[in-house]
Design an enzyme around this catalytic site. Sequence first.
Site, short mmCIF file in Angstrom:
data_model
loop_
_atom_site.label_atom_id
_atom_site.label_comp_id
_atom_site.label_asym_id
_atom_site.label_seq_id
_atom_site.Cartn_x
_atom_site.Cartn_y
_atom_site.Cartn_z
CE LYS A 66 -3.77 -2.59 2.04
NZ LYS A 66 -3.13 -3.90 2.21
CB THR A 96 10.40 7.10 -0.69
OG1 THR A 96 11.18 8.15 -0.13
CG2 THR A 96 10.46 5.88 0.21
CB VAL A 101 -14.79 -13.23 -0.42
CG1 VAL A 101 -15.30 -12.26 -1.46
CG2 VAL A 101 -13.53 -13.91 -0.87
P1 BMP Z 1 -8.25 -12.35 4.15
O1 BMP Z 1 -8.95 -13.05 2.95
O2 BMP Z 1 -7.55 -13.31 5.02
O3 BMP Z 1 -9.16 -11.43 4.88
O4 BMP Z 1 -7.04 -11.46 3.54
C1 BMP Z 1 -7.24 -10.30 2.80
C2 BMP Z 1 -5.92 -9.76 2.30
O5 BMP Z 1 -6.19 -8.58 1.53
C3 BMP Z 1 -4.95 -9.31 3.38
O6 BMP Z 1 -3.63 -9.49 2.87
C4 BMP Z 1 -5.21 -7.82 3.54
O7 BMP Z 1 -4.07 -7.11 3.97
C5 BMP Z 1 -5.58 -7.42 2.11
N1 BMP Z 1 -6.52 -6.30 1.98
C6 BMP Z 1 -7.74 -6.30 2.62
O8 BMP Z 1 -8.10 -7.22 3.36
N2 BMP Z 1 -8.58 -5.23 2.43
C7 BMP Z 1 -8.27 -4.18 1.64
O9 BMP Z 1 -9.08 -3.28 1.48
C8 BMP Z 1 -7.03 -4.19 0.97
C9 BMP Z 1 -6.17 -5.27 1.14
O10 BMP Z 1 -5.02 -5.28 0.50
#
Ligand code: BMP
Length: 247
Positions: free
Chosen positions: A83, A90, A202
């Site tokens: 992100k 940088t 999801v």
């Molecule tokens: P999970 O299906 O276990 O909830 O993982 C979601 C992944 O997506 C994590 O790596 C989280 O950092 C990333 N993520 C998120 O959940 N919501 C966002 O809005 C943006 C993301 O990158």
Amino acid sequence: MTEPFRKRMAKAAERSPVVLALDPPVDRKNLKQFAVKTVEAVAEHVCAVKINFHLLLPLSARETSEITGLGHSHGLQCIADIKLNDIEHTNEIALHHLVRMGFDAVIANPFMGSGELDELVQKAHEMDAGVIALVYMSHPGAKEGYGLKLNSKSLYHVFLDRALRADADGIVVGATQTEIMKQVMRKKKRQGFSLPVYSPGVGAQGGDIAKAIKSGSDYLIVGRSIVEADDPARAAREIQAKALSCR
Ligand code: BMP
């Protein structure tokens, strides 16, 4: 000449619109072995691997390169999820390191400013890499940031406009934010642009596969529902099948 990231993703997604979030739990040992085993188990059910701080912090650059190399050998695109949100100089250095480690795209936060996002996308494209811009995140607190209003325009509309102007390769809208996704879909139709929507959220965060896809999601980012399942391959196959049936 290498195809642009957006096209590489579209090709990889012909078999599955699922992006694996390769996120091990905090107490997991042997992280590289975990990553290799998980990618090998689920590769045929996903189109890409997204790597976050879960691995980027503890693994060496060489180990990370081995994982992106493994992903590529299975036809997967590799997305770095840091992100990115910094000054132009940088951002560019971070981008160089990530591309050198084999990443095909980075996730960035348009909060950095439109000029900085434009520059980042331009630099990424020069390196055959892509940029996916956050528009509205999946977590409950997202409304306190992305939902803020500035002179009656919500921040996520500003971020969407910045992503479009910069020629970003995709946007993130949480699978839990179906109303926002529908607004994006309507705007896409009205203005005739195509900008793939990546949706995390999801499963573990409560988002629904069918609702997300019907609301305009092109790619589903899935972590814990696959990675922490007793049988990750089976979980990935089931999510892939469900997602394909909703297309
Ligand atoms: P999970 O299906 O276990 O909830 O993982 C979601 C992944 O997506 C994590 O790596 C989280 O950092 C990333 N993520 C998120 O959940 N919501 C966002 O809005 C943006 C993301 O990158």
